[in-house]
Write an enzyme that holds these catalytic residues in place. Structure first.
Site, short mmCIF file in Angstrom:
data_model
loop_
_atom_site.label_atom_id
_atom_site.label_comp_id
_atom_site.label_asym_id
_atom_site.label_seq_id
_atom_site.Cartn_x
_atom_site.Cartn_y
_atom_site.Cartn_z
N GLU A 16 -19.10 -8.90 25.44
CA GLU A 16 -18.47 -9.93 26.27
C GLU A 16 -18.86 -11.33 25.84
O GLU A 16 -18.13 -12.28 26.06
CB GLU A 16 -18.85 -9.74 27.74
CG GLU A 16 -17.71 -9.17 28.56
CD GLU A 16 -18.05 -9.02 30.05
OE1 GLU A 16 -17.41 -8.18 30.66
OE2 GLU A 16 -18.93 -9.71 30.58
N LYS B 298 -6.73 -7.11 34.53
CA LYS B 298 -6.72 -7.26 36.00
C LYS B 298 -5.34 -7.75 36.46
O LYS B 298 -4.80 -7.26 37.45
CB LYS B 298 -7.78 -8.28 36.44
CG LYS B 298 -9.20 -7.79 36.30
CD LYS B 298 -10.16 -8.80 36.89
CE LYS B 298 -11.59 -8.48 36.53
NZ LYS B 298 -12.52 -9.56 36.83
N HIS C 104 -25.73 14.63 15.30
CA HIS C 104 -24.95 15.86 15.17
C HIS C 104 -23.51 15.66 15.61
O HIS C 104 -22.76 16.62 15.78
CB HIS C 104 -25.62 16.97 15.98
CG HIS C 104 -26.99 17.30 15.45
ND1 HIS C 104 -27.25 18.41 14.68
CD2 HIS C 104 -28.16 16.62 15.53
CE1 HIS C 104 -28.53 18.42 14.34
NE2 HIS C 104 -29.10 17.33 14.84
O1 PA5 Z 1 -20.56 -10.39 32.79
C1 PA5 Z 1 -19.69 -10.56 33.63
O2 PA5 Z 1 -19.54 -11.65 34.17
C2 PA5 Z 1 -18.80 -9.43 34.12
O3 PA5 Z 1 -18.93 -8.29 33.37
C3 PA5 Z 1 -19.13 -9.12 35.55
O4 PA5 Z 1 -20.48 -8.78 35.65
C4 PA5 Z 1 -18.28 -7.99 36.12
O5 PA5 Z 1 -16.93 -8.24 35.86
C5 PA5 Z 1 -18.50 -7.86 37.61
O6 PA5 Z 1 -18.16 -9.05 38.26
P1 PA5 Z 1 -18.58 -9.34 39.75
O7 PA5 Z 1 -20.04 -9.31 39.85
O8 PA5 Z 1 -18.02 -10.68 40.05
O9 PA5 Z 1 -17.96 -8.25 40.61
#
Ligand code: PA5
Length: 444
Positions: A284, A419, A305
């Protein structure tokens, strides 16, 4: 403290090229240290190990003790991405793999997928348990945890009554905004705050990780101490700084040698979720603008394996970073057998971990021969302190590495795309135009 070894890349890279990338990484280090790069409003994680107040830990311990007094034996921790992977990584690394501690409740994770079967099975377990819930969402609006929480909340309210439910549910979310904050205020839940300046994947050392780790019975102070010591070590700017070495080498391998995949390797299944946490952190943070190293992970020797063949002889797109653990926390010696039908007497008297270490070394050498550069990120043993150090190391190195690549490590614009489609397909109010458009698209 974390040690980085890049000697397994020596046969693949020229020393002069490495120096060039060290210079780039050092410049990126300055940007991260001086906080003048893209995304610099999300740098709260840098000082968390020394900023977390003792009162926050005590508040978590109060909930732990209160729930212990009620004999709660199951805590459902609801969250997705950065709102669960760090806690899961720590808890799985530190827990017995098979036997539930009688000193702490079982922790299960929900809201990290939309599988009906998964959530139904969590509820099957809840029905046999004395349940509490921690719901975590920084934004307070993420669909997966919201769906799971609606189900778990309804169950807890029906089973224990609304008043008691408000003592069995704790929310971790934004200080002021989001649906979860509004709901928590209305229902009278205890809440903890995810700081505004800490992104989800950098939040393991906030209440997001701290509360579940404390509830699971582990020593969060030791984890923060380990992270603080690692922070101290990384404050020294030099070519020998472990984060600089790691960031320089992975960028060199990616940019100059076309190694587009990094595999995080562990030889201990307890660290499987370190791989999952690391994949989110690096994927990310760096996978943007059509750039970035694809983060993958394997658990060895298991995956030798299955994935071993590809790593040894498939397309040469990858390098490996092995998380090495110097000492095992257990000792198990292989016995001698008079008949030796399994022909294993040559190992009699050896520890199982010795075999694991030789498998690790043998794999490293074989993969170097197969054209896969090798790095190592090492800790002395698996414990709270060293996990804290690993968390901090990988977060800091991620910042240095992404800036070396010219990427903002602290946003995640691409996560929104699925989303929008999902909301349109689920007919979410406000998405009417997108719904119309997407229905036309899938009908053709
Ligand atoms: O790193 C990030 O910001 C995302 O992966 C969030 O952690 C994830 O989408 C969860 O978001 P939230 O805590 O707002 O539900």
């Amino acid at each position: 403290m974390v040690k980085v070894n890049i000697a397994g890349c020596d046969t693949f890279v020229k020393a002069a090229d490495y120096q060039k990338y060290v210079e780039k990484a050092l410049a990126a280090y300055d940007v991260l240290r001086d906080e003048n790069g893209a995304g610099n409003d999300f740098l709260g994680w840098k000082t968390l190990p020394v900023d977390i107040p003792e009162s926050l830990i005590r508040d978590c311990e109060t909930i732990r003790d209160e729930w212990a007094a009620k004999k709660i034996d199951l805590v459902v921790v609801i969250g997705i991405g950065g709102s669960y992977l760090g806690a899961r990584c720590a808890i799985e690394a530190l827990s017995h793999s098979f036997i539930q501690s009688d000193k702490a409740p079982r922790i299960v994770f929900a809201g990290n997928n939309l599988s009906e079967e998964y959530l139904s099975e969590v509820m099957d377990l809840a029905a046999r348990s004395n349940v509490a819930c921690v719901v975590i969402s920084k934004s307070g609006t993420t669909t997966e945890p919201a769906v799971a929480f609606r189900v778990v909340k309804e169950y807890i309210e029906k089973t224990y009554g609304k008043q008691e439910a408000s003592h069995r549910i704790v929310a971790i979310t934004d200080a002021v905004k989001g649906a979860l904050k509004t709901l928590s205020t209305q229902e009278g839940y205890r809440t903890f705050v995810v700081p505004d300046n800490v992104g989800g994947r950098y939040s393991v050392l906030t209440p997001v990780g701290i509360l579940p780790i404390v509830l699971a019975g582990f020593d969060i102070r030791a984890m923060l101490r380990g992270a603080a010591a690692e922070r101290e070590a990384l404050l020294e700017k030099s070519a020998e700084n472990p984060a600089v070495k790691y960031a320089a080498m992975r960028n060199l391998l990616y940019t100059e040698l076309g190694k587009k995949v990094e595999i995080l390797v562990t030889f201990n299944p307890k660290l499987q979720y370190l791989g999952e946490w690391w994949k989110q952190l690096y994927g990310e943070s760096e996978g943007k603008e059509n750039k970035g190293i694809f983060p993958a992970s394997v658990v060895c020797t298991t995956d030798l394996h299955s994935m071993g063949q590809f790593i040894q002889e498939g397309d040469r797109v990858m390098f490996e970073t092995t998380v090495t653990v110097e000492n095992s926390n257990r000792e198990l010696v292989i016995g001698s057998d008079e008949q030796n039908l399994d022909q294993l007497n040559y190992l009699a008297g050896q520890r199982v971990e010795h075999c694991n270490a030789m498998a690790q070394l043998g794999t490293k050498l074989a993969h170097i021969d197969g054209g896969v550069p090798q790095m190592e990120v090492g800790i002395e043993r698996i414990n709270e302190e060293n996990l804290g150090a690993l968390f901090y190391f990988f977060e800091f190195a991620c910042g240095v590495s992404a800036y070396t690549l010219g990427i903002n490590p602290f946003n995640q614009p691409g996560v929104e795309a699925y989303k929008k489609n999902m909301f349109a397909l689920l007919h979410k109010p406000g998405y009417e135009a997108q719904t119309e458009e997407i229905l036309k698209r899938i009908q053709n």
